[in-house]
Design a protein around this motif. Structure first.
Motif, PDB file in Angstrom:
ATOM      1  N   GLY A 141      16.715 -10.610  15.660  1.00  0.00           N
ATOM      2  CA  GLY A 141      18.112 -10.644  15.247  1.00  0.00           C
ATOM      3  C   GLY A 141      18.590 -10.410  13.985  1.00  0.00           C
ATOM      4  O   GLY A 141      19.828 -10.434  13.892  1.00  0.00           O
ATOM      5  N   LYS A 142      17.489 -10.564  13.160  1.00  0.00           N
ATOM      6  CA  LYS A 142      18.091 -10.602  11.389  1.00  0.00           C
ATOM      7  C   LYS A 142      17.731  -9.534  10.803  1.00  0.00           C
ATOM      8  O   LYS A 142      18.122  -9.202   9.336  1.00  0.00           O
ATOM      9  N   VAL A 143      16.807  -8.629  11.426  1.00  0.00           N
ATOM     10  CA  VAL A 143      16.650  -7.330  10.488  1.00  0.00           C
ATOM     11  C   VAL A 143      16.794  -5.980  11.224  1.00  0.00           C
ATOM     12  O   VAL A 143      16.312  -4.995  10.855  1.00  0.00           O
ATOM     13  N   LEU A 144      17.984  -6.103  12.069  1.00  0.00           N
ATOM     14  CA  LEU A 144      18.244  -4.991  12.933  1.00  0.00           C
ATOM     15  C   LEU A 144      18.638  -3.582  11.723  1.00  0.00           C
ATOM     16  O   LEU A 144      18.261  -2.795  12.182  1.00  0.00           O
ATOM     17  N   ALA A 145      19.161  -4.037  10.922  1.00  0.00           N
ATOM     18  CA  ALA A 145      19.737  -3.111   9.827  1.00  0.00           C
ATOM     19  C   ALA A 145      18.631  -2.350   9.062  1.00  0.00           C
ATOM     20  O   ALA A 145      18.648  -1.266   8.809  1.00  0.00           O
ATOM     21  N   PHE A 146      17.531  -3.112   9.069  1.00  0.00           N
ATOM     22  CA  PHE A 146      16.390  -2.669   8.223  1.00  0.00           C
ATOM     23  C   PHE A 146      15.644  -1.565   9.302  1.00  0.00           C
ATOM     24  O   PHE A 146      15.235  -0.482   9.121  1.00  0.00           O
ATOM     25  N   ASP A 179      16.620  -2.700  -0.712  1.00  0.00           N
ATOM     26  CA  ASP A 179      16.490  -2.948   0.581  1.00  0.00           C
ATOM     27  C   ASP A 179      15.132  -3.603   0.946  1.00  0.00           C
ATOM     28  O   ASP A 179      14.964  -4.385   1.635  1.00  0.00           O
ATOM     29  N   ASP A 180      14.007  -2.783   0.169  1.00  0.00           N
ATOM     30  CA  ASP A 180      12.564  -3.334   0.473  1.00  0.00           C
ATOM     31  C   ASP A 180      12.387  -4.575  -0.278  1.00  0.00           C
ATOM     32  O   ASP A 180      11.912  -5.320   0.685  1.00  0.00           O
ATOM     33  N   LYS A 181      13.109  -4.819  -1.047  1.00  0.00           N
ATOM     34  CA  LYS A 181      12.903  -6.339  -1.612  1.00  0.00           C
ATOM     35  C   LYS A 181      13.765  -7.249  -0.766  1.00  0.00           C
ATOM     36  O   LYS A 181      13.021  -8.383  -0.685  1.00  0.00           O
ATOM     37  N   GLU A 182      14.828  -6.881  -0.379  1.00  0.00           N
ATOM     38  CA  GLU A 182      15.575  -7.698   0.603  1.00  0.00           C
ATOM     39  C   GLU A 182      14.968  -8.124   1.780  1.00  0.00           C
ATOM     40  O   GLU A 182      14.950  -9.327   2.172  1.00  0.00           O
ATOM     41  N   PHE A 183      14.358  -7.063   2.470  1.00  0.00           N
ATOM     42  CA  PHE A 183      13.407  -7.268   3.492  1.00  0.00           C
ATOM     43  C   PHE A 183      12.387  -8.328   3.337  1.00  0.00           C
ATOM     44  O   PHE A 183      11.835  -9.147   4.084  1.00  0.00           O
ATOM     45  N   THR A 223       0.905  -1.184  -0.117  1.00  0.00           N
ATOM     46  CA  THR A 223       0.183   0.000   0.027  1.00  0.00           C
ATOM     47  C   THR A 223       0.891   1.153  -0.216  1.00  0.00           C
ATOM     48  O   THR A 223       0.552   2.193  -0.566  1.00  0.00           O
ATOM     49  N   ILE A 224       1.933   1.128   0.643  1.00  0.00           N
ATOM     50  CA  ILE A 224       2.873   2.480   0.721  1.00  0.00           C
ATOM     51  C   ILE A 224       3.437   2.546  -0.599  1.00  0.00           C
ATOM     52  O   ILE A 224       3.696   3.876  -1.095  1.00  0.00           O
ATOM     53  N   THR A 260       1.372  -3.316   5.398  1.00  0.00           N
ATOM     54  CA  THR A 260       0.814  -1.958   5.204  1.00  0.00           C
ATOM     55  C   THR A 260       1.340  -0.848   6.188  1.00  0.00           C
ATOM     56  O   THR A 260       0.859   0.368   6.232  1.00  0.00           O
ATOM     57  N   LYS A 261       2.549  -1.250   6.784  1.00  0.00           N
ATOM     58  CA  LYS A 261       3.218  -0.088   7.718  1.00  0.00           C
ATOM     59  C   LYS A 261       4.707  -0.104   7.102  1.00  0.00           C
ATOM     60  O   LYS A 261       5.149  -1.134   6.268  1.00  0.00           O
ATOM     61  N   PRO A 262       5.332   1.064   7.055  1.00  0.00           N
ATOM     62  CA  PRO A 262       6.562   1.141   6.593  1.00  0.00           C
ATOM     63  C   PRO A 262       7.495   0.100   7.015  1.00  0.00           C
ATOM     64  O   PRO A 262       7.829  -0.169   8.252  1.00  0.00           O
ATOM     65  N   ILE A 263       8.688  -0.431   6.163  1.00  0.00           N
ATOM     66  CA  ILE A 263       9.477  -1.661   6.487  1.00  0.00           C
ATOM     67  C   ILE A 263      10.162  -1.345   7.726  1.00  0.00           C
ATOM     68  O   ILE A 263      10.321  -2.263   8.666  1.00  0.00           O
ATOM     69  N   PRO A 264      10.870  -0.260   7.877  1.00  0.00           N
ATOM     70  CA  PRO A 264      11.440   0.137   9.033  1.00  0.00           C
ATOM     71  C   PRO A 264      11.021   0.046  10.513  1.00  0.00           C
ATOM     72  O   PRO A 264      11.266  -0.584  11.233  1.00  0.00           O
ATOM     73  N   GLN A 265       9.530   0.279  10.290  1.00  0.00           N
ATOM     74  CA  GLN A 265       8.906  -0.051  11.541  1.00  0.00           C
ATOM     75  C   GLN A 265       8.394  -1.465  11.944  1.00  0.00           C
ATOM     76  O   GLN A 265       8.486  -1.799  13.074  1.00  0.00           O
ATOM     77  N   VAL A 266       8.201  -2.087  10.997  1.00  0.00           N
ATOM     78  CA  VAL A 266       7.922  -3.567  10.807  1.00  0.00           C
ATOM     79  C   VAL A 266       9.193  -4.182  11.276  1.00  0.00           C
ATOM     80  O   VAL A 266       9.159  -5.061  12.504  1.00  0.00           O
TER      81      VAL A 266
END
Length: 213
Positions: A134-139, A72-76, A32-33, A96-102
């Protein structure tokens, strides 16, 4: 396999857009974003580029293209669909929320936030945390308070005198250690944010490995 498409948006489609690229119209699913960004480009008659995840299985032989604004969005997304019971179709509807928030919610084990995502119940939220914590801290690191924006280092900004060193370390990370280019950029950026005084490739590697431990 299609990995990237660039063109103008013909119209909105079900759960996505039709993108005209090279005189061919591609139906692309987006979250959606991303859709809101695409519609802004459509209204302005501007070109947009999307990184594409190509999905086809025996159960679903019809190819499906899923689009993202950044690598990065694709990688997440590719990490997100490693969670049991979350396939590509469910995942793209859930974002439905920004990837950094997720990502931050995953790192904080905030299942209440994750349960707000479309199609994600409490049990699935718990699976997401169990699989990805522990795997998505960079995002998650991409999320910063608006008041702090002016004082942060731009994503790819590195002091000019250190660019050669950064290229050397990037080559080792990608060509010898198997990291993706986007992951290497994130690790280097985080290392400089933590220690701006890095002055050698050895120092940079030391800081990166401290970040990833």
């Amino acid at each position: 396999m299609i990995a990237y498409l660039e063109g103008k948006i013909l119209c909105k489609a079900a759960d996505g857009i039709i993108l005209l690229a090279g005189h061919i119209g591609y139906e692309i699913l987006v979250d959606t974003i991303t859709l809101s960004v695409c519609m802004e480009k459509f209204q302005a008659n501007e070109t947009i580029g999307l990184y594409v995840y190509y999905h086809v299985t025996e159960r679903q032989p019809k190819p499906v293209l899923i689009g993202f604004l950044t690598p990065d969005d694709k990688e997440f997304f590719q990490l997100f669909i490693t969670v049991a019971a979350i396939g590509p179709m469910k995942a793209i509807k859930a974002l439905t929320k920004p990837i950094p928030q997720v990502a931050r919610a995953i790192e904080d084990r905030d299942t209440a936030f994750l349960s707000q995502l479309t199609g994600i119940g409490k049990r699935t939220a718990e699976k997401i945390v169990a699989t990805l914590n522990g795997k998505v801290l960079a995002f998650a690191a991409a999320q910063r308070p608006e008041s702090d924006t002016a004082s942060t280092t731009p994503r790819d900004a590195v002091p000019e005198e250190k660019q050669v060193m950064v290229r050397q370390v990037t080559e080792v990370l990608t060509e010898q250690l198997g990291h993706s280019a986007s992951s290497a950029k994130r690790m280097i950026k985080q290392a400089f944010e933590k220690n701006p005084g890095i002055s050698s490739p050895e120092d940079l590697f030391d800081e990166i490995y401290q970040e990833t431990r």
